[in-house]
Design a protein around this motif. Structure first.
Motif, mmCIF file in Angstrom:
data_model
loop_
_atom_site.group_PDB
_atom_site.id
_atom_site.type_symbol
_atom_site.label_atom_id
_atom_site.label_comp_id
_atom_site.label_asym_id
_atom_site.label_seq_id
_atom_site.Cartn_x
_atom_site.Cartn_y
_atom_site.Cartn_z
ATOM 1 N N GLU A 98 0.838 -1.212 0.000
ATOM 2 C CA GLU A 98 0.000 0.000 0.000
ATOM 3 C C GLU A 98 0.867 1.255 0.000
ATOM 4 N N ALA A 99 1.933 1.242 0.828
ATOM 5 C CA ALA A 99 2.798 2.428 0.917
ATOM 6 C C ALA A 99 3.479 2.700 -0.424
ATOM 7 N N CYS A 100 3.971 1.624 -1.076
ATOM 8 C CA CYS A 100 4.652 1.797 -2.375
ATOM 9 C C CYS A 100 3.656 2.303 -3.417
ATOM 10 N N PRO A 137 8.128 4.879 0.597
ATOM 11 C CA PRO A 137 8.609 6.147 1.172
ATOM 12 C C PRO A 137 9.158 5.998 2.601
ATOM 13 N N GLY A 138 8.924 4.853 3.225
ATOM 14 C CA GLY A 138 9.412 4.629 4.593
ATOM 15 C C GLY A 138 8.496 5.251 5.631
ATOM 16 N N ILE A 139 8.849 5.009 6.900
ATOM 17 C CA ILE A 139 8.047 5.554 8.011
ATOM 18 C C ILE A 139 8.896 6.627 8.690
ATOM 19 N N PRO A 140 8.400 7.869 8.784
ATOM 20 C CA PRO A 140 9.205 8.926 9.424
ATOM 21 C C PRO A 140 9.619 8.514 10.837
ATOM 22 N N ARG A 142 4.781 5.273 17.249
ATOM 23 C CA ARG A 142 3.316 5.459 17.238
ATOM 24 C C ARG A 142 2.592 4.483 16.316
ATOM 25 N N VAL A 143 3.299 3.989 15.273
ATOM 26 C CA VAL A 143 2.586 3.127 14.314
ATOM 27 C C VAL A 143 2.017 1.868 14.981
ATOM 28 N N PHE A 144 2.558 1.526 16.170
ATOM 29 C CA PHE A 144 2.036 0.332 16.851
ATOM 30 C C PHE A 144 0.825 0.643 17.735
ATOM 31 N N PHE A 159 -5.276 2.272 16.195
ATOM 32 C CA PHE A 159 -5.991 3.358 15.492
ATOM 33 C C PHE A 159 -5.080 4.441 14.939
ATOM 34 N N PHE A 160 -3.767 4.265 15.015
ATOM 35 C CA PHE A 160 -2.883 5.237 14.366
ATOM 36 C C PHE A 160 -2.804 4.873 12.884
ATOM 37 N N THR A 161 -3.223 5.787 12.051
ATOM 38 C CA THR A 161 -3.162 5.535 10.612
ATOM 39 C C THR A 161 -2.933 6.834 9.855
ATOM 40 N N THR A 162 -2.281 6.725 8.707
ATOM 41 C CA THR A 162 -2.136 7.898 7.828
ATOM 42 C C THR A 162 -2.903 7.652 6.531
ATOM 43 N N ARG A 163 -3.565 6.493 6.479
ATOM 44 C CA ARG A 163 -4.307 6.151 5.250
ATOM 45 C C ARG A 163 -5.779 6.549 5.413
ATOM 46 N N ARG A 174 -8.500 5.256 4.386
ATOM 47 C CA ARG A 174 -9.433 4.196 4.756
ATOM 48 C C ARG A 174 -8.804 3.155 5.690
ATOM 49 N N GLY A 175 -7.683 3.521 6.316
ATOM 50 C CA GLY A 175 -7.039 2.573 7.238
ATOM 51 C C GLY A 175 -7.715 2.577 8.592
ATOM 52 N N THR A 176 -7.662 1.464 9.297
ATOM 53 C CA THR A 176 -8.215 1.429 10.652
ATOM 54 C C THR A 176 -7.112 1.673 11.684
ATOM 55 N N GLY A 177 -5.861 1.526 11.245
ATOM 56 C CA GLY A 177 -4.753 1.714 12.181
ATOM 57 C C GLY A 177 -4.623 0.557 13.155
ATOM 58 N N LEU A 178 -5.133 -0.593 12.753
ATOM 59 C CA LEU A 178 -5.043 -1.754 13.662
ATOM 60 C C LEU A 178 -4.059 -2.815 13.165
ATOM 61 N N GLY A 179 -3.593 -2.657 11.887
ATOM 62 C CA GLY A 179 -2.729 -3.698 11.305
ATOM 63 C C GLY A 179 -1.477 -3.952 12.129
ATOM 64 N N LEU A 180 -0.710 -2.882 12.388
ATOM 65 C CA LEU A 180 0.552 -3.080 13.120
ATOM 66 C C LEU A 180 0.316 -3.377 14.603
ATOM 67 N N SER A 181 -0.799 -2.866 15.163
ATOM 68 C CA SER A 181 -1.119 -3.210 16.564
ATOM 69 C C SER A 181 -1.343 -4.709 16.677
ATOM 70 N N LEU A 182 -2.043 -5.253 15.681
ATOM 71 C CA LEU A 182 -2.314 -6.692 15.665
ATOM 72 C C LEU A 182 -1.009 -7.473 15.484
ATOM 73 N N GLY A 227 13.087 2.688 2.165
ATOM 74 C CA GLY A 227 11.704 2.365 2.534
ATOM 75 C C GLY A 227 11.615 1.940 3.991
ATOM 76 N N ALA A 228 10.488 1.296 4.320
ATOM 77 C CA ALA A 228 10.310 0.836 5.698
ATOM 78 C C ALA A 228 11.001 -0.518 5.878
ATOM 79 N N ALA A 229 11.516 -0.755 7.090
ATOM 80 C CA ALA A 229 12.066 -2.067 7.440
ATOM 81 C C ALA A 229 11.457 -2.455 8.777
HETATM 82 N N1 ATP Z 1 5.574 -0.320 4.944
HETATM 83 C C1 ATP Z 1 5.142 0.883 5.317
HETATM 84 N N2 ATP Z 1 5.615 1.990 4.700
HETATM 85 C C2 ATP Z 1 5.206 3.225 5.078
HETATM 86 N N3 ATP Z 1 4.344 3.458 6.090
HETATM 87 C C3 ATP Z 1 3.842 2.389 6.761
HETATM 88 C C4 ATP Z 1 4.219 1.056 6.408
HETATM 89 N N4 ATP Z 1 3.589 0.226 7.255
HETATM 90 C C5 ATP Z 1 2.855 0.981 8.079
HETATM 91 N N5 ATP Z 1 2.992 2.273 7.777
HETATM 92 C C6 ATP Z 1 2.386 3.419 8.479
HETATM 93 O O1 ATP Z 1 1.863 2.948 9.701
HETATM 94 C C7 ATP Z 1 0.489 3.246 9.818
HETATM 95 C C8 ATP Z 1 -0.206 2.196 10.634
HETATM 96 O O2 ATP Z 1 -0.210 0.977 9.946
HETATM 97 P P1 ATP Z 1 -1.298 -0.095 10.315
HETATM 98 O O3 ATP Z 1 -1.063 -1.290 9.502
HETATM 99 O O4 ATP Z 1 -1.338 -0.251 11.786
HETATM 100 O O5 ATP Z 1 -2.624 0.619 9.936
HETATM 101 P P2 ATP Z 1 -3.164 0.957 8.486
HETATM 102 O O6 ATP Z 1 -2.381 0.207 7.481
HETATM 103 O O7 ATP Z 1 -3.159 2.421 8.373
HETATM 104 O O8 ATP Z 1 -4.618 0.426 8.590
HETATM 105 P P3 ATP Z 1 -5.118 -1.102 8.602
HETATM 106 O O9 ATP Z 1 -5.753 -1.252 9.944
HETATM 107 O O10 ATP Z 1 -6.041 -1.225 7.496
HETATM 108 O O11 ATP Z 1 -3.900 -1.951 8.481
HETATM 109 C C9 ATP Z 1 0.031 3.338 8.388
HETATM 110 O O12 ATP Z 1 -1.120 4.155 8.283
HETATM 111 C C10 ATP Z 1 1.231 3.998 7.720
HETATM 112 O O13 ATP Z 1 1.253 5.381 7.956
#
Ligand code: ATP
Ligand code: MG
Length: 421
Positions: free
Chosen positions: A324-326, A356-359, A365-367, A370-374, A376-384, A405-407
């Motif tokens: 998605e980020a790419c 583009p990587g994660i600043p 905070r990405v963990f 509900f933190f999301t920059t997308r 339509r994101g829920t911000g739960l992916g990385l928390s999970l 990019g992100a690692a």
């Molecule tokens: N590979 C990545 N490259 C750049 N930014 C990322 C990457 N992975 C995560 N992020 C950043 O971390 C945020 C949180 O990611 P997370 O997976 O938790 O939620 P989400 O992708 O926004 O929503 P969803 O709940 O649908 O996964 C993203 O919104 C994005 O800003």
């Protein structure tokens, strides 16, 4: 015989008797003197012999005592050497001029020092372990002991947490110091894991409550929208009905995500091959990912006990995030999943992309749920992802890939022989 003859004879006899008595007395006297001399000689010899015997006995007693004392000194030196050598904690003794006097094997191992540093300055020796150097400098300057201070230093290529105690040797300012330290990394990591588990559990309860209420209302909307027959409504309203149904479906998915996060299914642990799980997650997503996306899985993966389905969710979320980020940045996703087993037998897996990587400011905070920059994101992916990894006693962190990019780095405790691919 005449009178004179008799008198002469009597006189001669008397003289002879007198001479005999005299000779006898002289002989007795000489014998007595000889006896006395002999006795004196005998008595004097035995005293000398007694004296020299006593002297010899005293000398041999002293010699035995000296031998016993040096044996005891050698034994106690051996014992203290053994104690220093076999201590599991690091021991460092520095004299008042800052020169190393003792650095035991545990200390060398903990600080990754190969050469014998005795005699060198602690300042030079500990230049790569600055926090430890500073604690010793503080103890050398002050006269008070430093008890169980926690410091963090980079040793053996990883950050380690040390517990350090330093005591002055002797009193006053003119002293050296003795420093004991041990590696508390495992304890600190365990505490962090526990804290994280508690936080996630609390968050999970909260999320479950909200999601539950949400789901009830959603199920009603979903049910009513299904009851509407699109063919029975005027054509101009049909797109609205479709819209309601679609949005209800999407929200249903979001609620399912919430509930997954809140109450992940029961874990079923079994030996798993993380490389194969990553590959399967990539295969499952093939249809969903943007065209041209490449996912490469390579390296060595430490065998781990884990839940196959949940671990697939981990890799699925990471691959989806990367793609998605790419795609948002207009780039064709190149995703590399690499496994290595480090010197401590810990399995490290990196998921890298060319996006583009994660600043840096967002990497913690990405963990957060509900933190999301997308949009339509829920911000739960990385928390999970974090929740599942922590359930497996692993860790997850975010950094930058070589391509900018992100690692995402995952670590899992190993449980057997490595699996290569
Ligand atoms: N590979 C990545 N490259 C750049 N930014 C990322 C990457 N992975 C995560 N992020 C950043 O971390 C945020 C949180 O990611 P997370 O997976 O938790 O939620 P989400 O992708 O926004 O929503 P969803 O709940 O649908 O996964 C993203 O919104 C994005 O800003
Ligand atoms: Mg995501």
């Amino acid at each position: 015989m005449t009178e004179y003859g008799y008198a002469f004879l009597g006189l001669t006899v008397m003289v002879a008797v007198f001479a005999g008595i005299l000779t006898f007395t002289l002989l007795r006297l000489v014998a007595g003197v000889r006896d006395a001399k002999r006795r004196m000689r005998q008595t004097g010899g035995s005293e000398v012999a007694m004296l020299s015997g006593a002297l010899q006995e005293a000398v041999s007693k002293l010699r035995a005592q000296e031998q016993a004392m040096s044996a005891r000194a050698a034994a106690s030196e051996r014992l203290s050497h053994q104690i220093v050598e076999s201590l599991t904690a690091g021991l460092l003794v520095v004299d008042r001029d800052g020169r190393i006097e003792i650095l035991n094997p545990a200390a060398r191992r903990l600080l990754d020092i190969a050469a014998d540093p005795v005699g060198t300055s602690y300042d030079v020796l500990l230049q790569d372990a600055a926090p430890l150097r500073d604690v010793i400098a503080e103890a050398l300057q002050g006269a008070n002991p430093i008890v169980r201070r926690s410091i963090q230093i980079a040793a053996n290529g990883a950050a380690s947490h040390f517990g350090v105690s330093v005591s002055p040797l002797g009193s006053g300012r003119d002293h050296g110091v003795i420093c004991l330290f041990s590696d508390l990394t495992n304890v600190v990591e365990l505490e962090e894991q526990l804290r994280l588990k508690e936080t996630l559990a609390r968050l999970g309860e909260l999320t479950a409550g909200i999601a539950h209420e949400f789901r009830n209302g959603l199920a009603t909307i979903h049910g009513y929208s299904r009851l509407i027959d699109p063919s029975s409504v005027p054509a101009t309203y049909r797109p609205y009905v479709e819209g309601i149904r679609q949005e209800a479906d999407t929200l249903g998915q979001v609620v399912t995500n919430f509930l997954n996060f809140a109450r992940p299914e029961r874990l079923s642990f079994a030996p798993v091959d993380l490389g194969r799980i990553a590959q399967r997650a990539a295969d499952d997503l093939r249809q969903e990912l943007p065209a041209g996306t490449r996912v490469d899985v390579s390296g060595d993966f430490a065998p781990t006990d884990g839940d196959d389905a949940l671990l697939r969710q981990v890799f699925g979320n990471l691959i989806r995030n990367a793609a998605e980020a790419c795609a948002t940045a207009g780039l064709e996703p190149r995703i590399a999943i690499r496994g290595v087993i480090d010197a401590r037998g810990v399995g490290r897996i990196t998921v890298e992309d060319n996006g583009p990587g994660i600043p840096a400011a967002d990497r913690e905070r990405v963990f957060q749920p509900f933190f999301t920059t997308r949009a339509r994101g829920t911000g739960l992916g990385l928390s999970l992802v974090q929740e599942i990894v922590v359930m497996h006693n692993g860790r997850v962190s975010v950094g930058q890939s070589a391509a900018g990019g992100a690692a995402v780095e995952l670590t899992f405790p190993a449980s057997g022989l490595p699996a290569s691919r």
